[in-house]
Write a protein that holds these residues in place. Structure first.
Motif, PDB file in Angstrom:
ATOM      1  N   ASP A 207     142.690  22.927  -1.123  1.00  0.00           N
ATOM      2  CA  ASP A 207     143.715  23.117  -0.467  1.00  0.00           C
ATOM      3  C   ASP A 207     145.118  22.548  -0.908  1.00  0.00           C
ATOM      4  N   GLY A 208     145.138  21.570  -1.598  1.00  0.00           N
ATOM      5  CA  GLY A 208     146.219  20.907  -2.109  1.00  0.00           C
ATOM      6  C   GLY A 208     146.693  21.769  -3.309  1.00  0.00           C
ATOM      7  N   THR A 209     146.114  22.567  -3.961  1.00  0.00           N
ATOM      8  CA  THR A 209     146.425  23.463  -5.106  1.00  0.00           C
ATOM      9  C   THR A 209     147.375  24.346  -4.425  1.00  0.00           C
ATOM     10  N   ASP A 210     147.355  24.833  -3.328  1.00  0.00           N
ATOM     11  CA  ASP A 210     148.210  26.167  -2.747  1.00  0.00           C
ATOM     12  C   ASP A 210     147.935  27.244  -3.596  1.00  0.00           C
ATOM     13  N   TYR A 211     146.602  27.471  -4.184  1.00  0.00           N
ATOM     14  CA  TYR A 211     146.333  28.611  -4.920  1.00  0.00           C
ATOM     15  C   TYR A 211     144.776  29.242  -4.582  1.00  0.00           C
ATOM     16  N   TYR A 212     144.105  27.944  -4.603  1.00  0.00           N
ATOM     17  CA  TYR A 212     142.644  28.445  -4.572  1.00  0.00           C
ATOM     18  C   TYR A 212     142.225  28.537  -2.892  1.00  0.00           C
ATOM     19  N   ALA A 213     141.099  29.430  -2.687  1.00  0.00           N
ATOM     20  CA  ALA A 213     140.511  29.391  -1.046  1.00  0.00           C
ATOM     21  C   ALA A 213     140.005  27.839  -1.182  1.00  0.00           C
ATOM     22  N   CYS A 214     140.374  27.113   0.068  1.00  0.00           N
ATOM     23  CA  CYS A 214     139.948  25.751   0.022  1.00  0.00           C
ATOM     24  C   CYS A 214     138.342  25.671   0.516  1.00  0.00           C
ATOM     25  N   ASP A 215     137.676  26.843   0.839  1.00  0.00           N
ATOM     26  CA  ASP A 215     136.277  26.705   1.015  1.00  0.00           C
ATOM     27  C   ASP A 215     135.679  27.320  -0.228  1.00  0.00           C
ATOM     28  N   GLY A 216     136.214  27.191  -1.461  1.00  0.00           N
ATOM     29  CA  GLY A 216     135.698  27.980  -2.713  1.00  0.00           C
ATOM     30  C   GLY A 216     134.197  27.490  -2.888  1.00  0.00           C
ATOM     31  N   ALA A 217     134.050  26.127  -2.694  1.00  0.00           N
ATOM     32  CA  ALA A 217     132.506  25.436  -3.014  1.00  0.00           C
ATOM     33  C   ALA A 217     131.570  26.213  -1.987  1.00  0.00           C
ATOM     34  N   ALA A 218     132.038  26.491  -0.789  1.00  0.00           N
ATOM     35  CA  ALA A 218     130.977  27.211   0.018  1.00  0.00           C
ATOM     36  C   ALA A 218     130.536  28.557  -0.794  1.00  0.00           C
ATOM     37  N   GLY A 219     131.224  29.219  -1.077  1.00  0.00           N
ATOM     38  CA  GLY A 219     130.747  30.347  -1.811  1.00  0.00           C
ATOM     39  C   GLY A 219     129.877  30.169  -3.054  1.00  0.00           C
ATOM     40  N   PHE A 220     130.159  29.410  -3.787  1.00  0.00           N
ATOM     41  CA  PHE A 220     129.164  28.759  -4.755  1.00  0.00           C
ATOM     42  C   PHE A 220     127.633  28.548  -4.153  1.00  0.00           C
ATOM     43  N   PHE A 221     127.807  27.670  -3.235  1.00  0.00           N
ATOM     44  CA  PHE A 221     126.434  27.395  -2.367  1.00  0.00           C
ATOM     45  C   PHE A 221     125.769  28.565  -1.853  1.00  0.00           C
ATOM     46  N   VAL A 222     126.460  29.469  -1.343  1.00  0.00           N
ATOM     47  CA  VAL A 222     125.848  30.697  -0.933  1.00  0.00           C
ATOM     48  C   VAL A 222     124.979  31.374  -2.015  1.00  0.00           C
ATOM     49  N   LYS A 223     125.732  31.376  -3.118  1.00  0.00           N
ATOM     50  CA  LYS A 223     124.991  32.273  -4.042  1.00  0.00           C
ATOM     51  C   LYS A 223     123.750  31.306  -4.687  1.00  0.00           C
ATOM     52  N   LEU A 224     124.131  29.910  -4.550  1.00  0.00           N
ATOM     53  CA  LEU A 224     123.333  29.110  -5.172  1.00  0.00           C
ATOM     54  C   LEU A 224     121.670  29.149  -4.400  1.00  0.00           C
ATOM     55  N   ASN A 225     122.033  28.983  -2.877  1.00  0.00           N
ATOM     56  CA  ASN A 225     121.046  29.016  -2.192  1.00  0.00           C
ATOM     57  C   ASN A 225     120.198  30.443  -2.174  1.00  0.00           C
ATOM     58  N   ALA A 226     120.800  31.342  -2.566  1.00  0.00           N
ATOM     59  CA  ALA A 226     119.860  32.660  -2.694  1.00  0.00           C
ATOM     60  C   ALA A 226     119.342  32.621  -3.968  1.00  0.00           C
ATOM     61  N   GLU A 227     119.925  31.957  -4.985  1.00  0.00           N
ATOM     62  CA  GLU A 227     119.056  31.810  -6.332  1.00  0.00           C
ATOM     63  C   GLU A 227     117.811  30.821  -6.055  1.00  0.00           C
ATOM     64  N   ALA A 228     118.138  29.829  -5.192  1.00  0.00           N
ATOM     65  CA  ALA A 228     116.968  28.856  -5.177  1.00  0.00           C
ATOM     66  C   ALA A 228     115.629  29.401  -4.324  1.00  0.00           C
ATOM     67  N   GLN A 229     115.842  30.575  -3.704  1.00  0.00           N
ATOM     68  CA  GLN A 229     114.677  31.259  -3.237  1.00  0.00           C
ATOM     69  C   GLN A 229     113.771  31.684  -4.140  1.00  0.00           C
ATOM     70  N   GLY A 230     114.119  31.756  -5.333  1.00  0.00           N
ATOM     71  CA  GLY A 230     113.182  32.179  -6.377  1.00  0.00           C
ATOM     72  C   GLY A 230     112.230  31.013  -6.804  1.00  0.00           C
ATOM     73  N   SER A 231     111.485  31.436  -7.751  1.00  0.00           N
ATOM     74  CA  SER A 231     110.427  30.450  -8.362  1.00  0.00           C
ATOM     75  C   SER A 231     111.010  29.494  -9.254  1.00  0.00           C
ATOM     76  N   ASN A 232     112.214  29.603  -9.828  1.00  0.00           N
ATOM     77  CA  ASN A 232     112.839  28.733 -10.793  1.00  0.00           C
ATOM     78  C   ASN A 232     114.157  27.968 -10.321  1.00  0.00           C
ATOM     79  N   PRO A 233     114.295  27.283  -9.103  1.00  0.00           N
ATOM     80  CA  PRO A 233     115.601  26.758  -8.593  1.00  0.00           C
ATOM     81  C   PRO A 233     116.383  26.361  -9.639  1.00  0.00           C
ATOM     82  N   PRO A 234     117.779  26.377  -9.704  1.00  0.00           N
ATOM     83  CA  PRO A 234     118.716  26.023 -10.530  1.00  0.00           C
ATOM     84  C   PRO A 234     118.796  24.458 -10.786  1.00  0.00           C
ATOM     85  N   GLU A 235     119.014  24.043 -12.203  1.00  0.00           N
ATOM     86  CA  GLU A 235     119.108  22.523 -12.332  1.00  0.00           C
ATOM     87  C   GLU A 235     119.876  22.041 -11.430  1.00  0.00           C
TER      88      GLU A 235
END
Length: 278
Positions: A207-235
């Motif tokens: 939020d303080g950057t006045d540039y990036y979406a302040c919930d940017g980490a959420a988008g990462f975890f959305v994709k991470l959660n999808a990947e984690a459903q597979g047989s090899n969860p990310p490190e």
């Protein structure tokens, strides 16, 4: 480990404990002073660098490789937006350096004490959105800024042993800590509370950057959660607990702050990936 503790003068341990407890009231459970945090980070980062350098995985800023230098130019621009958000408590005290580990199969990032951040090319390859990447960096910066790394290491090793490492007097434990931080030895497992605090701080930082979406980490975890459903969860999931409500919590924090959630341009991130042929 026991040998070192037994040889340490009892009065010194009492002095160390009393002095550091009185000097770090602003960080619950952290006995180290900021200066010892910095010293510990220097020792650990040197060991981590040496380990990855020996494996040929550390991309050196001064290597003379033009593409690597370009990559760091773009990476630094993203990092500096977060660091210059006005929300980093130890912005001027810690070294704040981010280094690239060239391991395209490992989806991970980690923070060492004193502001030493490491990010794997596997993580960069995995992500497509600069906001999401900035969210991960903000999360790791928060771990260092909130002193989670040193707090957890204190629990794992004890204050006397940690102080010996910070002073450069325990090479064996230093190697073990470096391996643990890098995820090659069980990994440094933060508490759920520490992870939530880092997630919440990422919202504030972005939020303080006045540039990036302040919930940017959420988008990462959305994709991470999808990947984690597979047989090899990310490190990343082996060292970062992933409760079911993590995305919702980040989005709730963003809503409460009423901060911008519009995505930024991917200019720097695309160029970063292009430089590394990811």
């Amino acid at each position: 480990m026991m040998k070192y503790i037994n040889r340490t003068a009892p009065w010194l341990l009492v002095f160390v404990s009393v002095f550091f407890m009185s000097s770090c009231k602003d960080n619950e459970g952290v006995i180290f002073s900021i200066q010892d945090d910095i010293r510990l980070g220097e020792q650990v980062s040197q060991q981590v660098d040496s380990t990855f350098r020996a494996q040929g995985k550390l991309l050196e800023r001064n290597s003379g490789n033009a593409n690597v230098q370009k990559a760091y130019t773009h990476l630094d621009r993203i990092v500096n937006r977060v660091l210059n958000s006005g929300e980093i408590k130890y912005r001027n005290e810690f070294v704040w350096t981010v280094k690239i580990i060239d391991d395209r199969e490992t989806l991970n990032a980690f923070a060492a004490p004193g502001g030493h951040i490491y990010v794997y090319t596997g993580l960069m390859k995995f992500l497509d959105d600069e906001d999401h990447f900035a969210g991960v960096l903000a999360h790791e910066i928060a771990h260092a800024d909130k002193r989670h790394s040193v707090q957890q290491l204190q629990r794992d090793y004890g204050i006397a042993l940690m102080l010996s490492v910070a002073l450069g007097n325990n090479a064996g434990t230093l190697q073990q800590i470096a391996a643990q931080l890098a995820g090659t030895l069980a990994g440094l497992r933060f508490s759920r509370g520490a992870e939530t605090e880092a997630d919440n701080a990422s919202v504030v930082y972005l939020d303080g950057t006045d540039y990036y979406a302040c919930d940017g980490a959420a988008g990462f975890f959305v994709k991470l959660n999808a990947e984690a459903q597979g047989s090899n969860p990310p490190e990343f999931l082996s060292t970062h607990p992933n409760p079911d409500n993590r995305v919702e919590n980040i989005q709730q924090q963003a809503s409460q702050r009423n901060c911008a959630t519009d995505g930024a341009a991917n200019t720097e991130f695309n160029e970063l990936k292009k430089s590394l042929n990811l």
